[in-house]
Scaffold this motif. Sequence first.
Motif, PDB file in Angstrom:
ATOM      1  N   ALA A  57       0.915  -1.273   0.011  1.00 25.35           N
ATOM      2  CA  ALA A  57      -0.139   0.075   0.034  1.00 25.35           C
ATOM      3  C   ALA A  57       0.799   1.293  -0.020  1.00 25.35           C
ATOM      4  N   GLY A  58       2.048   1.224   0.741  1.00 26.16           N
ATOM      5  CA  GLY A  58       3.029   2.143   0.639  1.00 26.16           C
ATOM      6  C   GLY A  58       3.368   2.723  -0.609  1.00 26.16           C
ATOM      7  N   GLU A  59       3.748   1.391  -1.469  1.00 23.79           N
ATOM      8  CA  GLU A  59       4.270   1.486  -2.950  1.00 23.79           C
ATOM      9  C   GLU A  59       3.463   2.239  -3.760  1.00 23.79           C
ATOM     10  N   LEU A  60       1.932   1.824  -3.421  1.00 22.64           N
ATOM     11  CA  LEU A  60       0.956   2.556  -4.266  1.00 22.64           C
ATOM     12  C   LEU A  60       0.672   3.951  -4.094  1.00 22.64           C
ATOM     13  N   ALA A  61       1.204   4.350  -2.628  1.00 23.68           N
ATOM     14  CA  ALA A  61       1.002   5.838  -2.542  1.00 23.68           C
ATOM     15  C   ALA A  61       2.241   6.494  -2.623  1.00 23.68           C
ATOM     16  N   GLY A  62       3.289   5.682  -2.919  1.00 25.59           N
ATOM     17  CA  GLY A  62       4.554   6.829  -3.006  1.00 25.59           C
ATOM     18  C   GLY A  62       5.231   7.083  -1.658  1.00 25.59           C
ATOM     19  N   ARG A 188      -6.778  -4.554   7.788  1.00 28.76           N
ATOM     20  CA  ARG A 188      -7.265  -3.256   7.316  1.00 28.76           C
ATOM     21  C   ARG A 188      -6.347  -2.334   7.839  1.00 28.76           C
ATOM     22  N   ALA A 189      -5.973  -2.212   8.773  1.00 30.82           N
ATOM     23  CA  ALA A 189      -5.261  -1.138   9.512  1.00 30.82           C
ATOM     24  C   ALA A 189      -3.818  -0.873   8.702  1.00 30.82           C
ATOM     25  N   ALA A 190      -3.160  -2.066   8.670  1.00 28.41           N
ATOM     26  CA  ALA A 190      -1.890  -2.086   7.809  1.00 28.41           C
ATOM     27  C   ALA A 190      -1.857  -1.642   6.517  1.00 28.41           C
ATOM     28  N   ILE A 191      -2.931  -1.916   5.883  1.00 28.73           N
ATOM     29  CA  ILE A 191      -2.947  -1.495   4.390  1.00 28.73           C
ATOM     30  C   ILE A 191      -3.146   0.078   4.500  1.00 28.73           C
ATOM     31  N   MET A 192      -4.139   0.470   5.457  1.00 30.34           N
ATOM     32  CA  MET A 192      -4.334   2.093   5.566  1.00 30.34           C
ATOM     33  C   MET A 192      -2.897   2.746   5.944  1.00 30.34           C
ATOM     34  N   LEU A 193      -2.558   2.166   7.081  1.00 31.18           N
ATOM     35  CA  LEU A 193      -1.162   2.912   7.589  1.00 31.18           C
ATOM     36  C   LEU A 193      -0.081   3.047   6.660  1.00 31.18           C
ATOM     37  N   GLY A 194       0.121   2.013   5.682  1.00 33.45           N
ATOM     38  CA  GLY A 194       0.974   1.845   4.786  1.00 33.45           C
ATOM     39  C   GLY A 194       0.667   3.015   3.705  1.00 33.45           C
ATOM     40  N   ALA A 195      -0.686   3.258   3.532  1.00 36.00           N
ATOM     41  CA  ALA A 195      -0.934   4.148   2.349  1.00 36.00           C
ATOM     42  C   ALA A 195      -0.824   5.603   3.044  1.00 36.00           C
ATOM     43  N   GLN A 196      -1.118   5.721   4.100  1.00 33.50           N
ATOM     44  CA  GLN A 196      -1.165   6.886   5.004  1.00 33.50           C
ATOM     45  C   GLN A 196       0.340   7.541   5.099  1.00 33.50           C
ATOM     46  N   CYS A 197       1.288   6.779   5.117  1.00 32.51           N
ATOM     47  CA  CYS A 197       2.509   7.087   5.254  1.00 32.51           C
ATOM     48  C   CYS A 197       2.999   7.912   3.900  1.00 32.51           C
ATOM     49  N   ALA A 210     -10.985   9.434  -2.150  1.00 29.67           N
ATOM     50  CA  ALA A 210     -11.837   8.440  -2.780  1.00 29.67           C
ATOM     51  C   ALA A 210     -10.828   7.250  -2.915  1.00 29.67           C
ATOM     52  N   GLN A 211      -9.523   7.393  -3.251  1.00 26.88           N
ATOM     53  CA  GLN A 211      -8.797   6.351  -3.432  1.00 26.88           C
ATOM     54  C   GLN A 211      -8.481   5.819  -2.265  1.00 26.88           C
ATOM     55  N   LEU A 212      -8.469   6.387  -1.070  1.00 29.83           N
ATOM     56  CA  LEU A 212      -8.190   5.734   0.308  1.00 29.83           C
ATOM     57  C   LEU A 212      -9.457   5.112   0.771  1.00 29.83           C
ATOM     58  N   ASP A 213     -10.545   5.415   0.185  1.00 30.20           N
ATOM     59  CA  ASP A 213     -11.772   4.501   0.413  1.00 30.20           C
ATOM     60  C   ASP A 213     -11.998   3.230  -0.351  1.00 30.20           C
ATOM     61  N   HIS A 214     -11.188   3.160  -1.549  1.00 30.80           N
ATOM     62  CA  HIS A 214     -11.362   1.896  -2.354  1.00 30.80           C
ATOM     63  C   HIS A 214     -10.233   0.889  -1.640  1.00 30.80           C
ATOM     64  N   LEU A 215      -9.227   1.562  -1.222  1.00 33.90           N
ATOM     65  CA  LEU A 215      -8.234   0.813  -0.529  1.00 33.90           C
ATOM     66  C   LEU A 215      -8.802   0.004   0.596  1.00 33.90           C
ATOM     67  N   ASP A 216      -9.741   1.106   1.398  1.00 33.55           N
ATOM     68  CA  ASP A 216     -10.177   0.353   2.669  1.00 33.55           C
ATOM     69  C   ASP A 216     -11.159  -0.581   2.452  1.00 33.55           C
ATOM     70  N   ARG A 217     -11.803  -0.611   1.276  1.00 35.27           N
ATOM     71  CA  ARG A 217     -12.632  -1.884   0.702  1.00 35.27           C
ATOM     72  C   ARG A 217     -12.057  -2.762   0.734  1.00 35.27           C
ATOM     73  N   PHE A 218     -10.842  -2.691  -0.245  1.00 39.16           N
ATOM     74  CA  PHE A 218      -9.851  -3.901  -0.473  1.00 39.16           C
ATOM     75  C   PHE A 218      -9.457  -4.625   0.830  1.00 39.16           C
ATOM     76  N   GLY A 219      -9.191  -3.659   1.767  1.00 40.42           N
ATOM     77  CA  GLY A 219      -8.510  -4.152   3.052  1.00 40.42           C
ATOM     78  C   GLY A 219      -9.729  -4.952   4.060  1.00 40.42           C
ATOM     79  N   LYS A 220     -10.872  -4.366   3.767  1.00 42.10           N
ATOM     80  CA  LYS A 220     -11.989  -5.170   4.388  1.00 42.10           C
ATOM     81  C   LYS A 220     -12.295  -6.786   3.753  1.00 42.10           C
ATOM     82  N   LEU A 221     -12.347  -6.594   2.568  1.00 41.08           N
ATOM     83  CA  LEU A 221     -12.616  -7.760   1.865  1.00 41.08           C
ATOM     84  C   LEU A 221     -11.546  -8.902   1.914  1.00 41.08           C
ATOM     85  N   ILE A 222     -10.142  -8.267   1.724  1.00 42.45           N
ATOM     86  CA  ILE A 222      -9.052  -9.436   1.957  1.00 42.45           C
ATOM     87  C   ILE A 222      -8.826  -9.756   3.465  1.00 42.45           C
TER      88      ILE A 222
END
Length: 303
Positions: A57-62, A188-197, A210-222
């Motif tokens: 998720a961090g890679e996705l968010a740069g 889910r928290a791991a994904i969101m924290l990685g992205a928020q870095c 909006a992108q963070l919301d899509h990512l959050d949905r991914f985290g919930k489902l996976i």
Amino acid sequence: MQADFPSWVANRQTRFEQVLRELLPSADVAPQRLHAAMRYSVLEGGKRVRPLLAFAAGELAGAPEGRVNFAAAAVELIHAYSLVHDDMPCMDDDVLRRGKPTCHVEYDEATALLVGDALQSLAFQLLSEQRLSDDAGRQLQMVKLLAVASGSRGMAGGQAIDLSSVGKQLTLPELEQMHIHKTGALIRAAIMLGAQCGSDNNRGNGLNEAQLDHLDRFGKLIGLAFQVVDDVLDCEADTATLGKTAGKDADNDKPTYVSLLGLQGARDMAQRLHREALESLDGFGDAARRLRELADFIVLRKF
Ligand code: GRG
């Protein structure tokens, strides 16, 4: 050219192991026995799925890798604490974890209790003392995110529901609620924290809301898919492959996706969640490649 998935995983795992080694207190420092038991419970074991998700998720968010290291470590320390406490006689009472004796067996119950306490505190120490964002307000939100995910409205709450559901027949929505909290919240928290870095908008990178919301949905489902697969493996795989005691759910008369849906029903559900999780990444293009590969691993894994 980008590395293939197994090389990316191996490389990340090796580098992250070194990060954990350096962040954990040395076993030479007092109280030595507690520090040795903390290191025993965290190092050299585990698939590191949550840190890998944070890195992807961090890679996705740069996000800068140095920042994601701390977020990933905080999540992994919470995860390790939960395993140590879950294995104790007052909870799941297990003797094997990550292919070795559980913490309370190798040390003693009081030490295992303290290991969990201290790992949890260390996780929040890291999130508060290391820079994860240029924006102090966002960093505070990240600390809260992990606190909620691991507390009574997250993992610990899910564990409480789990303990009280032994011997009971849950409905599918009730089972889902339990696992969304017990297992899903931390993933889910791991994904969101990685992205928020990576979400310092003043630095010109990061993801929008909006992108963070899509990512959050991914985290919930996976996160839910992870648990469905865990239930299937508990039935199908052997103890040596899992590195923990197989067949515990049925032995303990616990409601699971397999007890509710049957083996094939649970497998089908994992496939459906996997498909929906991938769909939530559709808008990201190739930048979400590692997240897609991790989703595939989570659903196809054998251990
Ligand atoms: C004690 C507050 C508290 C919570 C415990 C995580 C948990 C909640 C209990 C563990 C029991 C369990 C089997 C949960 C289901 C899924 C799960 C979290 C499995 C272990 O995670 P992996 O497979 O483990 O990622 P490794 O060892 O690879 O890190």
